[in-house]
Design a protein around this motif. Sequence first.
Motif, short mmCIF file in Angstrom:
data_model
loop_
_atom_site.label_atom_id
_atom_site.label_comp_id
_atom_site.label_asym_id
_atom_site.label_seq_id
_atom_site.Cartn_x
_atom_site.Cartn_y
_atom_site.Cartn_z
N GLY A 132 12.28 -1.73 6.09
CA GLY A 132 13.69 -1.45 6.29
C GLY A 132 13.85 -0.22 7.17
N LYS A 133 14.85 0.58 6.85
CA LYS A 133 15.14 1.76 7.67
C LYS A 133 14.67 3.06 7.02
CE LYS A 133 19.21 -0.22 9.89
NZ LYS A 133 20.68 -0.05 10.15
N GLY A 134 14.04 2.96 5.87
CA GLY A 134 13.64 4.16 5.16
C GLY A 134 12.32 4.71 5.61
N ALA A 135 11.96 5.89 5.08
CA ALA A 135 10.69 6.53 5.39
C ALA A 135 10.32 7.43 4.23
CB ALA A 135 10.80 7.33 6.68
N THR A 136 9.09 7.89 4.23
CA THR A 136 8.59 8.80 3.20
C THR A 136 7.94 9.99 3.86
OG1 THR A 136 8.21 6.98 1.64
CG2 THR A 136 7.03 9.04 1.24
N LEU A 137 8.24 11.17 3.36
CA LEU A 137 7.60 12.39 3.84
C LEU A 137 6.44 12.74 2.92
CD1 LEU A 137 10.73 14.57 4.69
CD2 LEU A 137 9.22 13.43 6.32
#
Length: 263
Positions: free
Chosen positions: A230-235
């Motif tokens: 999707g459009k999310g991300a993780t730092l």
Amino acid sequence: MKALIVDDEPLALDRLELDLECVAEVTEVARARNGAEALSVMTAFEPDLLLLDIEMPGRDGLQVAAAAAALPHPPDIVFVTAHREHALQAFELEAVDYLLKPVSFERLRTAVRRAAERRRARGSDERFAQLQEKLAELSSRREGEPERPRFEETLWAPDTGGAVRIRVDDVECLLAEGDYVSIYTPSGSKLVRETLTAMQTRLDPARFLRVHRSAIVALSQVRSLRRRTGKGATLILNSGRTVAVGPSYAADVVKALGLAKTK
């Protein structure tokens, strides 16, 4: 204080000099035998205190006092004379004191100390005026400059029996938990009763970024970014902790980390 004695009688000069050597406030003594010599000595010696006889050949003491008052750093004046009738003129010249010969040591010492006190008070007034000028100058320089916001360098969190200080430099991230915020550092976490939005206003936006409605991260602690479906991300933070990036915050995160594509 540096003192200049002016008298046309050598014995009077000798006695005043001996007495002044016993007055703690006087550090140096010079002599002049008449008004003309006094003006010459004043230029080179720059006395703080002028002890003047009045009746002298050539320029009298009142004329010397008037000339001294026009100097860039005028000395304080004490008249030492055998004549009472000039007292009014002397005080019109703002003399510190008017001593009648023969002068006792105690009376002389009182006059010198009075002059020293006047000099200290004047110096204090001048320093205060200089301070006021500097403050006014600084104020005028700052006019028109936008006020610089101040951000926290230290946060406090409740701890057993009191509170513990947390350096902002040590903070990795802040995560919202209802009306509370968990502050994470490499050594653990502390819970404070405050909303994340309120906490955000206290932190430097150049150092901390809102990456989710429930998370703020220290940009210096970010090790990598991983995109999710999707459009999310993780730092990924330096400690290995992971923080989710909300879809509506992704563009800001990419820009803040310098990952935005250039055309």
